[in-house]
Design a protein around this motif. Sequence first.
Motif, mmCIF file in Angstrom:
data_model
loop_
_atom_site.group_PDB
_atom_site.id
_atom_site.type_symbol
_atom_site.label_atom_id
_atom_site.label_comp_id
_atom_site.label_asym_id
_atom_site.label_seq_id
_atom_site.Cartn_x
_atom_site.Cartn_y
_atom_site.Cartn_z
ATOM 1 N N GLY A 139 50.813 -101.679 66.447
ATOM 2 C CA GLY A 139 49.523 -102.150 66.944
ATOM 3 C C GLY A 139 49.578 -103.600 67.389
ATOM 4 O O GLY A 139 49.023 -103.976 68.434
ATOM 5 N N TYR A 192 49.045 -105.005 71.121
ATOM 6 C CA TYR A 192 48.078 -106.070 71.423
ATOM 7 C C TYR A 192 48.737 -107.181 72.231
ATOM 8 O O TYR A 192 48.173 -107.682 73.212
ATOM 9 N N LEU A 208 49.883 -98.682 71.687
ATOM 10 C CA LEU A 208 48.641 -98.643 70.909
ATOM 11 C C LEU A 208 48.290 -97.215 70.501
ATOM 12 O O LEU A 208 47.762 -96.986 69.402
ATOM 13 N N ALA A 219 50.491 -96.360 67.629
ATOM 14 C CA ALA A 219 50.011 -97.039 66.422
ATOM 15 C C ALA A 219 48.850 -96.274 65.795
ATOM 16 O O ALA A 219 48.794 -96.089 64.569
ATOM 17 N N ALA A 221 43.614 -100.032 64.129
ATOM 18 C CA ALA A 221 44.214 -99.285 65.237
ATOM 19 C C ALA A 221 43.148 -98.741 66.181
ATOM 20 O O ALA A 221 43.314 -98.754 67.409
ATOM 21 N N ARG A 228 41.858 -101.693 68.291
ATOM 22 C CA ARG A 228 42.798 -102.164 69.314
ATOM 23 C C ARG A 228 42.840 -101.221 70.512
ATOM 24 O O ARG A 228 42.781 -101.666 71.662
#
Length: 494
Positions: free
Chosen positions: A97, A101, A116, A119, A135, A138
């Motif tokens: 994650g 990001y 992502l 994740a 998670a 994000r």
Amino acid sequence: MDHNEQDEAGEILREDREIYVLLGTDQLAEAATRFDKSLEAMPAEADTWSRAAILTGRAVIAWRLGRIPLALELAAEGWADIDSEPPSGARAANAMGQLGYLLNSIGHLRAAEPMLRAALSTARTSDNVVELGVALQRLGGGLTLWAMNLPPAQAMPMFTEGRALLAEGLALDRISPQTSRSLLGAYSSALVGCGEFAAGEKAAFETVEVGRAAGDRWCIAVGNWVLSIVRRLQGDLVEARTYASNALRQIEMINDVPLVQRFSADLADICAQLNDFAGEATALRRNVRARTTAMSIMQEGLGLALEQRRFAIQSQRLATVAQEAAVRDPLTGLTNRLGLERKAPEVLANAAAAGATPWLIVIDVDWFKEINDDAGHAVGDSALREIAELLRGECRTGDLVARWAGDEFIILLVGEGQLGLAVAERIRAAVDSHDWRSRLGAARRPTVSIGVASGRGSLEHLFAAADTALYLAKRNGRNRVEWPDLDQAMSPPR
């Protein structure tokens, strides 16, 4: 990892999270000081995912502090850990994650979205509600922000998915206050993107309120930005300008460059619609500064990537040189025994496939001990180098010429008729007729005894037959070529 190591890694991750919170509350100096101290800490025996989580988390902090080379170095190291084994557990979800990001912040969306999503998938199986909430925020927030730049037909599915993910996150229990605030801010923008303006406005006001209570400038900025979008859609450009200006001021304080670019561009558009040319010019200058910073970041990152590529190429070349050196005899420059043993199976297999005949020639230098004793080892080495050159001169480019050991050489070649015998005789004659006076002086000149073998079989079978022939050449007076009865010599034992 044992319990103490898990606690140590967990403590480091908690400290790094506290530093990240400082970044969102405009305490950059304290965050930088604590970050410098935290870089010294890494559990000696951390498992792969704890290490990856620490590295990627620190990469995000370094990025927010503007330390681009360090951020990229930490991210690359963490990414290598992430690639090393299948993801499992909360630490794996955390690491992926954070890397997602950072990739999103850099603008590498093609890699950010699948990271992502991976994740979130890992977080769902980790039985860790806190990490699941992060998670969801994000990915949901990322989808919502990406959709803002797309045509309506493409944007709506992303807004819809983002809203669903963020709503799921807000419904979770036991998530951190910071995650809850971030979910709410992103959720407000997703609602507006889906056309639910009243619900989006309400969520945006709540985001600003909880952000102010916590000193969370990111939430205050996002809430004001969403309110500016709502007012703009409602036609109230004056209030939209106020909210957009507030959003830009807050986000500039925490140095979130991608959002500074977005918010300043929106403010400039609103000012232009109001014929507020001074306000538009100011917003555009702030946008240019952000873009200049982003370009500087990109250039620095590209420069670092170029350096890393250079180092990778250098390492590859050094590895190639080392591999070549491992199979090369340093005295003569010929292939050594290891090189011959590695290459011979391919040569023999190709010969068998083509129906061609392989030949193995074993060469031993006559009187070499006497040369060393009479003239010294340096002269003996010089004689071996000279013989190696003579061997090269009598062989074709594709023939495998090797120094087997000491004063013994081997040639593996493929050809029809009596090729091997002809090459062996040429070599014997070349050594015998060579002018050795300049190298050996009055020392005894060398000759060579040669054993030859041919036919199907492994290198070991060919060598056994050729070595038998070499023994005959030595016994029969040296300086000669012998070729045994190969059908008998090459017959495998029963």
